[in-house]
Design an enzyme around this catalytic site. Structure first.
Site, mmCIF file in Angstrom:
data_model
loop_
_atom_site.group_PDB
_atom_site.id
_atom_site.type_symbol
_atom_site.label_atom_id
_atom_site.label_comp_id
_atom_site.label_asym_id
_atom_site.label_seq_id
_atom_site.Cartn_x
_atom_site.Cartn_y
_atom_site.Cartn_z
ATOM 1 N N GLU A 25 6.870 76.791 46.417
ATOM 2 C CA GLU A 25 6.011 75.706 45.936
ATOM 3 C C GLU A 25 5.016 76.278 44.939
ATOM 4 O OE1 GLU A 25 4.145 73.100 48.751
ATOM 5 O OE2 GLU A 25 6.042 72.646 49.750
ATOM 6 N N HIS A 80 1.029 70.269 43.281
ATOM 7 C CA HIS A 80 1.939 71.206 43.925
ATOM 8 C C HIS A 80 3.347 70.638 43.862
ATOM 9 C CE1 HIS A 80 1.565 68.674 47.579
ATOM 10 N NE2 HIS A 80 2.666 69.266 48.003
ATOM 11 N N HIS A 82 7.420 70.275 45.514
ATOM 12 C CA HIS A 82 8.355 70.301 46.636
ATOM 13 C C HIS A 82 9.680 70.766 46.030
ATOM 14 C CE1 HIS A 82 5.966 67.105 49.166
ATOM 15 N NE2 HIS A 82 5.348 68.266 49.065
ATOM 16 N N ASP A 93 0.912 68.169 54.062
ATOM 17 C CA ASP A 93 0.098 67.845 52.882
ATOM 18 C C ASP A 93 -1.060 66.927 53.271
ATOM 19 O OD1 ASP A 93 1.818 69.299 51.236
ATOM 20 O OD2 ASP A 93 2.938 67.518 50.604
#
Length: 183
Positions: A25, A80, A82, A93
């Protein structure tokens, strides 16, 4: 509903960070004002399980926030990725947002099938709400009111148009029939 405005160049910075971090990530900070991103700062991910979690490197995070403060910008969001999923907040999250980044916009880049998909969220106290993601070069100019000159120009054009239309109408009218006179 909140919104996050990003330029195409800022999205490229985010996607480059995501690509460089794959299969881990990626993460970073979004600085700006009133939902307009001005600065994207990729930050190293120091989570133990970087394939499915992210944690901003504390030292880089501090430097990034000091940089934003020096530029008189606000910390408006985080991004961020995935790496193999959809751009939807995971339970982790949501929990991490409650502890570390409440009231910020969370931009998630889903990379399922290595195809980037971006979605923005507002996560606060476990409540997850979608955020409009706006991509542009700059703010729309349609929101600005017309200047006095523009208003007069439109009025003048309408007036000229009406005069021309009336003139053409009078020219194209057939002559009036003769009026019979009594004898």
């Amino acid at each position: 509903m909140r919104s996050l405005r990003l330029s195409a160049q800022q999205i490229q910075v985010i996607l480059k960070a995501v690509d460089n971090a794959y299969p881990h990530e990626a993460c970073g900070i979004i600085g700006g004002r009133d939902g307009d991103a001005i600065r994207i700062i990729p930050v190293a991910n120091v989570a133990e399980n970087r394939e499915s979690h992210y944690r901003l490197d504390p030292e880089e995070q501090l430097q990034a926030l000091l940089s934003l403060e020096a530029e008189h910008l606000e910390w408006i969001g985080v991004f961020h990725s995935h790496p193999n999923g959809k751009p939807i907040p995971s339970l982790d999250d949501i929990q991490d947002a409650r502890l570390n980044t409440p009231n910020l916009i969370h931009l998630i880049v889903g990379m399922r099938n290595r195809q980037p998909e971006l979605q923005a969220w507002h996560i606060n106290n476990g409540q997850v709400d979608p955020v409009d993601l706006l991509i542009s070069k700059q703010k729309s100019e349609t929101d600005s009111p017309a200047s006095r000159t523009e208003i007069w120009a439109v009025l003048f054009a309408v007036l000229v148009g009406v005069i021309v239309l009336l003139a053409i109408s009078f020219i194209l009218l057939p002559p009036a029939p003769p009026i019979p006179t009594p004898q």
